[in-house]
Design an enzyme around this catalytic site. Sequence first.
Site, PDB file in Angstrom:
ATOM      1  N   ASP A 211     -23.773 -21.515 -92.840  1.00  0.00           N
ATOM      2  CA  ASP A 211     -23.585 -22.454 -93.944  1.00  0.00           C
ATOM      3  C   ASP A 211     -24.401 -23.711 -93.682  1.00  0.00           C
ATOM      4  O   ASP A 211     -24.992 -23.878 -92.617  1.00  0.00           O
ATOM      5  CB  ASP A 211     -22.099 -22.819 -94.072  1.00  0.00           C
ATOM      6  CG  ASP A 211     -21.559 -23.432 -92.786  1.00  0.00           C
ATOM      7  OD1 ASP A 211     -21.705 -24.656 -92.613  1.00  0.00           O
ATOM      8  OD2 ASP A 211     -21.021 -22.692 -91.942  1.00  0.00           O
ATOM      9  N   ASP A 213     -23.096 -26.793 -93.502  1.00  0.00           N
ATOM     10  CA  ASP A 213     -22.122 -27.843 -93.242  1.00  0.00           C
ATOM     11  C   ASP A 213     -21.780 -28.479 -94.591  1.00  0.00           C
ATOM     12  O   ASP A 213     -21.677 -27.761 -95.584  1.00  0.00           O
ATOM     13  CB  ASP A 213     -22.640 -28.843 -92.201  1.00  0.00           C
ATOM     14  CG  ASP A 213     -21.498 -29.547 -91.474  1.00  0.00           C
ATOM     15  OD1 ASP A 213     -20.637 -28.833 -90.916  1.00  0.00           O
ATOM     16  OD2 ASP A 213     -21.456 -30.777 -91.465  1.00  0.00           O
TER      17      ASP A 213
END
Length: 293
Positions: A211, A213
């Site tokens: 991802d 973040d």
Amino acid sequence: MTEQQRVLGFFGGSGVYSMDALENPQRLEIDTPWGQPSDALVKGKLSGVDVVFLARHGAGHTLPPSNVNYRANVDAMKRAGVTDLVSVSACGSFRDELAPGTFVIVDQFIDRTSAREKSFFGPGFVAHVSMADPVCPALAFALATSCAALDIPHQRGGTYICIDGPHFSSRAESHLYRSWGCDVIGMTNMPEAKLAREAELPYASVAMVTDYDCWREHDGPVEVGLILETLKQNTANAARLIADLAPRLGATRRPSPLGVETALDMAVITPPEARDPEIMKKLDAVAGRFLKR
């Protein structure tokens, strides 16, 4: 030190809980002076190379990052005869170009953890190992070469910031870590890398991006449900990487270019006559070579 037999150790992180490709796998229940490791170690062979695997979070992912017994895990690897350690773990990205699915071959760490035992040494036996270059360049080079050969998106080099977790960062923290020059964020590589150095084990880390973040506000917050699909892809690529890495490194090894195998020679400050004998007993595996000099 001349060539010796290689025993390649792997710490498997989120999504990487087993190594199905191991030939003749054997479970090793190892007790350590530091408590129990996360799970039984599994030892077998890959393409003629001895391999030891440990699921960092235990079977079924029951251990959150700050409850992992990092000292027991590294000690158990040393007792199992491991000569080189590779970490495989999930991470978040702070860079647009490090998209989910990218593998970052980390070369630097920032340790922001506070609730973990970070050393095998302490009162009664003091040592200060160098962490200027925490990753073995020979292992990192082999990992990057395998990624390239397998067409796995990757970056050689990057700074990994380690936080306690289990919570993901706030947006303010995410922007702060980006401003520090961090590339990825995770919750498990510290104090693991420090303990590996104290145990004189060359260490390398593959941080698998799941991802961005939460610094990219238009992407929304990080949620476990959103990263599970990427985890599946990363897990499949991690299995391919491990299968390629073992024969690439080979069944025999030469010393790390950093001299990790003798790191304690320049780290221990307490003279023999002042060392606590009880601590010395606990260090029989991680500092065995040094203590037998």
